[in-house]
Design a protein around this motif. Sequence first.
Motif, PDB file in Angstrom:
ATOM      1  N   GLY A 180       5.989 -10.732  -4.332  1.00 25.61           N
ATOM      2  CA  GLY A 180       4.790 -10.001  -4.726  1.00 25.61           C
ATOM      3  C   GLY A 180       4.203  -9.187  -3.592  1.00 25.61           C
ATOM      4  O   GLY A 180       3.925  -9.716  -2.513  1.00 25.61           O
ATOM      5  N   VAL A 181       4.022  -7.897  -3.839  1.00 25.41           N
ATOM      6  CA  VAL A 181       3.345  -7.017  -2.874  1.00 25.41           C
ATOM      7  C   VAL A 181       2.126  -6.416  -3.553  1.00 25.41           C
ATOM      8  O   VAL A 181       2.094  -6.237  -4.772  1.00 25.41           O
ATOM      9  CB  VAL A 181       4.279  -5.891  -2.363  1.00 25.41           C
ATOM     10  CG1 VAL A 181       5.516  -6.476  -1.700  1.00 25.41           C
ATOM     11  CG2 VAL A 181       4.683  -4.953  -3.486  1.00 25.41           C
ATOM     12  N   ALA A 182       1.089  -6.132  -2.773  1.00 20.85           N
ATOM     13  CA  ALA A 182      -0.105  -5.497  -3.327  1.00 20.85           C
ATOM     14  C   ALA A 182       0.247  -4.095  -3.800  1.00 20.85           C
ATOM     15  O   ALA A 182       0.852  -3.316  -3.060  1.00 20.85           O
ATOM     16  CB  ALA A 182      -1.210  -5.453  -2.284  1.00 20.85           C
ATOM     17  N   ALA A 183      -0.132  -3.773  -5.025  1.00 16.48           N
ATOM     18  CA  ALA A 183       0.283  -2.515  -5.653  1.00 16.48           C
ATOM     19  C   ALA A 183      -0.553  -1.347  -5.154  1.00 16.48           C
ATOM     20  O   ALA A 183      -1.253  -0.676  -5.917  1.00 16.48           O
ATOM     21  CB  ALA A 183       0.170  -2.644  -7.171  1.00 16.48           C
ATOM     22  N   GLU A 184      -0.460  -1.089  -3.864  1.00 19.20           N
ATOM     23  CA  GLU A 184      -1.225  -0.010  -3.246  1.00 19.20           C
ATOM     24  C   GLU A 184      -0.586   0.343  -1.912  1.00 19.20           C
ATOM     25  O   GLU A 184       0.117  -0.492  -1.316  1.00 19.20           O
ATOM     26  CB  GLU A 184      -2.657  -0.466  -2.981  1.00 19.20           C
ATOM     27  CG  GLU A 184      -2.716  -1.630  -2.011  1.00 19.20           C
ATOM     28  CD  GLU A 184      -4.128  -2.138  -1.761  1.00 19.20           C
ATOM     29  OE1 GLU A 184      -4.600  -2.036  -0.619  1.00 19.20           O
ATOM     30  OE2 GLU A 184      -4.742  -2.618  -2.722  1.00 19.20           O
ATOM     31  N   PRO A 185      -0.798   1.549  -1.422  1.00 16.97           N
ATOM     32  CA  PRO A 185      -0.287   1.874  -0.080  1.00 16.97           C
ATOM     33  C   PRO A 185      -1.053   1.091   0.979  1.00 16.97           C
ATOM     34  O   PRO A 185      -2.275   1.001   0.924  1.00 16.97           O
ATOM     35  CB  PRO A 185      -0.565   3.382   0.042  1.00 16.97           C
ATOM     36  CG  PRO A 185      -0.850   3.853  -1.339  1.00 16.97           C
ATOM     37  CD  PRO A 185      -1.434   2.697  -2.076  1.00 16.97           C
ATOM     38  N   TYR A 186      -0.328   0.520   1.934  1.00 17.33           N
ATOM     39  CA  TYR A 186      -0.943  -0.158   3.069  1.00 17.33           C
ATOM     40  C   TYR A 186      -0.101   0.134   4.303  1.00 17.33           C
ATOM     41  O   TYR A 186       0.544  -0.730   4.883  1.00 17.33           O
ATOM     42  CB  TYR A 186      -1.032  -1.667   2.804  1.00 17.33           C
ATOM     43  CG  TYR A 186      -1.972  -2.410   3.729  1.00 17.33           C
ATOM     44  CD1 TYR A 186      -3.328  -2.108   3.766  1.00 17.33           C
ATOM     45  CD2 TYR A 186      -1.506  -3.425   4.560  1.00 17.33           C
ATOM     46  CE1 TYR A 186      -4.196  -2.792   4.608  1.00 17.33           C
ATOM     47  CE2 TYR A 186      -2.360  -4.120   5.400  1.00 17.33           C
ATOM     48  CZ  TYR A 186      -3.706  -3.795   5.424  1.00 17.33           C
ATOM     49  OH  TYR A 186      -4.571  -4.471   6.257  1.00 17.33           O
ATOM     50  N   PRO A 187      -0.061   1.422   4.694  1.00 16.57           N
ATOM     51  CA  PRO A 187       0.802   1.823   5.808  1.00 16.57           C
ATOM     52  C   PRO A 187       0.309   1.217   7.122  1.00 16.57           C
ATOM     53  O   PRO A 187      -0.900   1.026   7.302  1.00 16.57           O
ATOM     54  CB  PRO A 187       0.657   3.356   5.811  1.00 16.57           C
ATOM     55  CG  PRO A 187      -0.665   3.625   5.164  1.00 16.57           C
ATOM     56  CD  PRO A 187      -0.848   2.535   4.147  1.00 16.57           C
ATOM     57  N   PRO A 188       1.239   0.884   8.026  1.00 11.48           N
ATOM     58  CA  PRO A 188       2.693   1.076   7.924  1.00 11.48           C
ATOM     59  C   PRO A 188       3.432  -0.138   7.352  1.00 11.48           C
ATOM     60  O   PRO A 188       4.620  -0.273   7.524  1.00 11.48           O
ATOM     61  CB  PRO A 188       3.088   1.283   9.382  1.00 11.48           C
ATOM     62  CG  PRO A 188       2.167   0.352  10.125  1.00 11.48           C
ATOM     63  CD  PRO A 188       0.854   0.389   9.378  1.00 11.48           C
ATOM     64  N   PHE A 189       2.713  -1.012   6.663  1.00 10.17           N
ATOM     65  CA  PHE A 189       3.293  -2.279   6.218  1.00 10.17           C
ATOM     66  C   PHE A 189       4.021  -2.165   4.886  1.00 10.17           C
ATOM     67  O   PHE A 189       5.181  -2.566   4.757  1.00 10.17           O
ATOM     68  CB  PHE A 189       2.205  -3.348   6.157  1.00 10.17           C
ATOM     69  CG  PHE A 189       1.597  -3.636   7.492  1.00 10.17           C
ATOM     70  CD1 PHE A 189       2.233  -4.469   8.391  1.00 10.17           C
ATOM     71  CD2 PHE A 189       0.395  -3.053   7.874  1.00 10.17           C
ATOM     72  CE1 PHE A 189       1.686  -4.725   9.638  1.00 10.17           C
ATOM     73  CE2 PHE A 189      -0.163  -3.298   9.108  1.00 10.17           C
ATOM     74  CZ  PHE A 189       0.492  -4.134  10.000  1.00 10.17           C
ATOM     75  N   THR A 190       3.337  -1.661   3.879  1.00 12.71           N
ATOM     76  CA  THR A 190       3.950  -1.492   2.560  1.00 12.71           C
ATOM     77  C   THR A 190       3.549  -0.128   2.002  1.00 12.71           C
ATOM     78  O   THR A 190       2.363   0.168   1.878  1.00 12.71           O
ATOM     79  CB  THR A 190       3.504  -2.602   1.590  1.00 12.71           C
ATOM     80  OG1 THR A 190       2.070  -2.654   1.552  1.00 12.71           O
ATOM     81  CG2 THR A 190       4.042  -3.963   2.014  1.00 12.71           C
ATOM     82  N   VAL A 191       4.561   0.689   1.671  1.00 16.28           N
ATOM     83  CA  VAL A 191       4.294   2.061   1.229  1.00 16.28           C
ATOM     84  C   VAL A 191       5.191   2.397   0.035  1.00 16.28           C
ATOM     85  O   VAL A 191       6.414   2.426   0.176  1.00 16.28           O
ATOM     86  CB  VAL A 191       4.562   3.075   2.369  1.00 16.28           C
ATOM     87  CG1 VAL A 191       4.209   4.486   1.911  1.00 16.28           C
ATOM     88  CG2 VAL A 191       3.793   2.697   3.633  1.00 16.28           C
ATOM     89  N   PRO A 192       4.600   2.646  -1.152  1.00 20.13           N
ATOM     90  CA  PRO A 192       5.408   3.060  -2.304  1.00 20.13           C
ATOM     91  C   PRO A 192       5.555   4.579  -2.342  1.00 20.13           C
ATOM     92  O   PRO A 192       4.664   5.310  -1.900  1.00 20.13           O
ATOM     93  CB  PRO A 192       4.576   2.576  -3.487  1.00 20.13           C
ATOM     94  CG  PRO A 192       3.155   2.670  -3.003  1.00 20.13           C
ATOM     95  CD  PRO A 192       3.193   2.425  -1.510  1.00 20.13           C
ATOM     96  N   ASP A 193       6.684   5.054  -2.881  1.00 19.17           N
ATOM     97  CA  ASP A 193       6.816   6.496  -3.099  1.00 19.17           C
ATOM     98  C   ASP A 193       6.579   6.806  -4.575  1.00 19.17           C
ATOM     99  O   ASP A 193       6.264   5.909  -5.376  1.00 19.17           O
ATOM    100  CB  ASP A 193       8.175   7.014  -2.614  1.00 19.17           C
ATOM    101  CG  ASP A 193       9.354   6.450  -3.400  1.00 19.17           C
ATOM    102  OD1 ASP A 193       9.156   5.909  -4.510  1.00 19.17           O
ATOM    103  OD2 ASP A 193      10.497   6.551  -2.908  1.00 19.17           O
TER     104      ASP A 193
END
Length: 261
Positions: free
Chosen positions: A31-44
């Motif tokens: 499970g990842v938070a459904a939002e950009p959290y750069p530079p940790f988690t970034v969706p395109d």
Amino acid sequence: MNKLKSAMLSMAAAAALFAGGAQAAETVKMGVAAEPYPPFTVPDAQGNWSGWEIDIAQAVCAAEDLDCVITPVAWDGIIPALTSGKIDMIVASLSITDAREKIIDFSDKYYTSPTVVIEAKGAGIDAVTNEALDGMLLGVQGASIHEKYARKHFPDATIKIYATQDEANQDLYAGRLDAVQADGLALDDFLKSEDGIACCELVGNVEPDPSVISADVGFGIRQDDTALKDKLNAGIAAILENGTYEKISDEYFDFDIYGGN
């Protein structure tokens, strides 16, 4: 004919054995938070995820032969999603706090980051104290340790809640906030951006309060999932030992994100 049939059966059995081996990896819903959290988690735009935390988590999973499938979840529902079984682990820069450990368990830490406050240039906040933040409009992400900390330690500030950290940062940039409080590494990334350089500056770190906030970050897991916890801990230790952790981190940071032991 019997020899041919026997050979074919042997080949079929071998194929089945190979297929079984290929499918042996345990599937884990990450499970990842459904939002950009750069530079940790970034969706395109296509829903593909990248970032340091994604790379580290996948390396840990690979080290333990786990097939970790990214499962986006709204931030404010991510712990309930874990406890209800919708996901198997949380990969969302989740600080290891006493309050959270009453509900879920954690792996060993996989990075360390202080909590900081940044301000809009000219806001005049000269310290991270309740007195300095008195009357200031402080943005924090809702359902986070930062909201809990700010309400406890900065009662004289006006707290504004945001669904995502990116929204808080953008309101700070637009002049609708005096300051924001969040994870130091995430805010460092914002401060180095074009918007961050233009608008904002670091005030400093918050004072430690282990009951609410922690610098150590771990994977969140269910309290009874000791088997997964053991595998994640072994995977973290493996990538630290074999250099994979350092190799991934060097692509994102010019400092030691792991911190002390």
